[in-house]
Design a protein around this motif. Structure first.
Motif, PDB file in Angstrom:
ATOM      1  N   ASN A  49      44.545  42.861  61.027  1.00  0.00           N
ATOM      2  CA  ASN A  49      45.455  43.754  60.400  1.00  0.00           C
ATOM      3  C   ASN A  49      46.088  43.076  59.005  1.00  0.00           C
ATOM      4  N   ASN A  50      46.217  42.106  58.817  1.00  0.00           N
ATOM      5  CA  ASN A  50      46.951  41.670  57.592  1.00  0.00           C
ATOM      6  C   ASN A  50      45.866  41.370  56.474  1.00  0.00           C
ATOM      7  N   HIS A  51      44.616  41.792  56.731  1.00  0.00           N
ATOM      8  CA  HIS A  51      43.781  42.058  55.511  1.00  0.00           C
ATOM      9  C   HIS A  51      43.794  43.561  55.030  1.00  0.00           C
ATOM     10  N   THR A  52      44.270  43.602  53.936  1.00  0.00           N
ATOM     11  CA  THR A  52      44.316  44.781  53.021  1.00  0.00           C
ATOM     12  C   THR A  52      43.896  44.837  51.858  1.00  0.00           C
ATOM     13  N   ILE A  53      43.497  45.909  51.145  1.00  0.00           N
ATOM     14  CA  ILE A  53      42.859  46.039  49.864  1.00  0.00           C
ATOM     15  C   ILE A  53      44.149  45.657  49.120  1.00  0.00           C
ATOM     16  N   ASP A  54      45.461  46.006  49.323  1.00  0.00           N
ATOM     17  CA  ASP A  54      46.803  45.490  48.667  1.00  0.00           C
ATOM     18  C   ASP A  54      46.939  44.158  48.754  1.00  0.00           C
ATOM     19  N   TYR A  55      46.716  43.317  49.681  1.00  0.00           N
ATOM     20  CA  TYR A  55      46.752  42.127  49.866  1.00  0.00           C
ATOM     21  C   TYR A  55      45.869  41.484  48.984  1.00  0.00           C
ATOM     22  N   ILE A  56      44.590  41.951  48.991  1.00  0.00           N
ATOM     23  CA  ILE A  56      43.610  41.253  48.155  1.00  0.00           C
ATOM     24  C   ILE A  56      43.979  41.293  46.710  1.00  0.00           C
ATOM     25  N   PHE A  57      44.181  42.346  46.142  1.00  0.00           N
ATOM     26  CA  PHE A  57      44.524  42.718  44.914  1.00  0.00           C
ATOM     27  C   PHE A  57      45.672  42.090  44.584  1.00  0.00           C
ATOM     28  N   SER A  74      47.017  39.316  45.703  1.00  0.00           N
ATOM     29  CA  SER A  74      46.557  37.856  45.758  1.00  0.00           C
ATOM     30  C   SER A  74      45.677  37.451  44.403  1.00  0.00           C
ATOM     31  N   SER A  75      45.394  38.331  43.844  1.00  0.00           N
ATOM     32  CA  SER A  75      44.450  37.863  42.843  1.00  0.00           C
ATOM     33  C   SER A  75      44.974  38.205  41.474  1.00  0.00           C
ATOM     34  N   ILE A  76      44.514  37.642  40.213  1.00  0.00           N
ATOM     35  CA  ILE A  76      44.875  37.766  38.937  1.00  0.00           C
ATOM     36  C   ILE A  76      43.741  38.308  38.074  1.00  0.00           C
ATOM     37  N   THR A  77      43.773  39.588  37.448  1.00  0.00           N
ATOM     38  CA  THR A  77      42.509  40.009  36.841  1.00  0.00           C
ATOM     39  C   THR A  77      42.434  39.354  35.339  1.00  0.00           C
ATOM     40  N   GLU A  78      41.185  38.944  35.134  1.00  0.00           N
ATOM     41  CA  GLU A  78      40.799  38.200  34.064  1.00  0.00           C
ATOM     42  C   GLU A  78      40.467  39.393  33.058  1.00  0.00           C
ATOM     43  N   PRO A  79      41.015  39.370  32.164  1.00  0.00           N
ATOM     44  CA  PRO A  79      40.716  40.726  31.328  1.00  0.00           C
ATOM     45  C   PRO A  79      39.648  40.816  30.577  1.00  0.00           C
ATOM     46  N   ASN A  80      38.992  39.539  30.215  1.00  0.00           N
ATOM     47  CA  ASN A  80      37.469  39.476  29.463  1.00  0.00           C
ATOM     48  C   ASN A  80      36.371  39.891  30.349  1.00  0.00           C
ATOM     49  N   SER A  81      36.464  39.505  31.416  1.00  0.00           N
ATOM     50  CA  SER A  81      35.307  39.316  32.371  1.00  0.00           C
ATOM     51  C   SER A  81      35.674  40.592  33.732  1.00  0.00           C
ATOM     52  N   TRP A 111      38.616  39.537  39.527  1.00  0.00           N
ATOM     53  CA  TRP A 111      39.762  39.315  40.030  1.00  0.00           C
ATOM     54  C   TRP A 111      39.791  37.867  40.652  1.00  0.00           C
ATOM     55  N   LEU A 112      40.500  36.983  40.006  1.00  0.00           N
ATOM     56  CA  LEU A 112      40.579  35.498  40.319  1.00  0.00           C
ATOM     57  C   LEU A 112      41.382  35.396  41.533  1.00  0.00           C
ATOM     58  N   TRP A 113      41.065  34.836  42.673  1.00  0.00           N
ATOM     59  CA  TRP A 113      41.886  34.518  43.814  1.00  0.00           C
ATOM     60  C   TRP A 113      42.907  33.567  43.541  1.00  0.00           C
ATOM     61  N   GLY A 114      44.174  34.038  43.741  1.00  0.00           N
ATOM     62  CA  GLY A 114      45.110  33.098  43.323  1.00  0.00           C
ATOM     63  C   GLY A 114      46.000  32.247  44.502  1.00  0.00           C
ATOM     64  N   ARG A 115      45.052  32.199  45.587  1.00  0.00           N
ATOM     65  CA  ARG A 115      45.921  31.529  46.632  1.00  0.00           C
ATOM     66  C   ARG A 115      44.809  30.250  46.897  1.00  0.00           C
ATOM     67  N   ASN A 118      31.093  33.967  39.400  1.00  0.00           N
ATOM     68  CA  ASN A 118      32.380  33.223  39.657  1.00  0.00           C
ATOM     69  C   ASN A 118      32.923  33.307  40.814  1.00  0.00           C
ATOM     70  N   ARG A 119      32.598  32.086  41.504  1.00  0.00           N
ATOM     71  CA  ARG A 119      32.940  32.105  43.100  1.00  0.00           C
ATOM     72  C   ARG A 119      34.377  32.396  43.487  1.00  0.00           C
ATOM     73  N   CYS A 120      35.442  32.383  42.751  1.00  0.00           N
ATOM     74  CA  CYS A 120      36.544  32.742  43.167  1.00  0.00           C
ATOM     75  C   CYS A 120      37.014  34.101  42.835  1.00  0.00           C
ATOM     76  N   CYS A 121      36.053  34.815  42.513  1.00  0.00           N
ATOM     77  CA  CYS A 121      36.160  36.526  41.923  1.00  0.00           C
ATOM     78  C   CYS A 121      36.181  37.370  43.327  1.00  0.00           C
ATOM     79  N   VAL A 122      37.227  38.156  43.365  1.00  0.00           N
ATOM     80  CA  VAL A 122      37.209  38.860  44.783  1.00  0.00           C
ATOM     81  C   VAL A 122      37.259  40.474  44.270  1.00  0.00           C
ATOM     82  N   ASN A 123      36.830  40.661  43.324  1.00  0.00           N
ATOM     83  CA  ASN A 123      36.618  42.099  42.549  1.00  0.00           C
ATOM     84  C   ASN A 123      35.465  42.695  43.492  1.00  0.00           C
TER      85      ASN A 123
END
Length: 88
Positions: free
Chosen positions: A5-13, A15-22, A25-29, A70-75
């Motif tokens: 239940n705690n896995h939501t689209i909002d949680y994923i977004f 918890s990540s940082i958008t890399e502007p060039n590529s 969504w870089l996982w920040g945890r 990019n292995r840490c991308c969650v986009n």
């Protein structure tokens, strides 16, 4: 994949940082030793992101592949289902 239940689209977004060039969504945890984002439950963040965004695409025997390499991308737009052979 059974999502908790705690896995939501909002949680994923959030918890990540958008890399502007590529657009990644870089996982920040937590990151595992192989460079993949990891949730506190042990699940891989990119797999959870993919199945949250595309819940009807579960296919047994397929793996979630990073198109962006990019292995840490969650986009979810950078993820696709492929066979194990295609993924290696």
């Amino acid at each position: 994949m059974k999502l908790r239940n705690n896995h939501t689209i909002d949680y994923i977004f959030s918890s990540s940082i958008t890399e502007p060039n590529s657009g990644c969504w870089l996982w920040g945890r937590s990151i595992n030793i192989d460079g993949y984002g990891k949730l506190s439950t042990g699940e891989l963040a990119h797999r959870v992101s993919y199945f949250l965004h595309k819940p009807n695409s579960v296919i047994t025997g397929m793996e979630v592949d990073h198109i962006c390499r990019n292995r840490c991308c969650v986009n979810p737009d950078h993820l696709d289902l492929v066979t194990h052979q295609d993924n290696i």
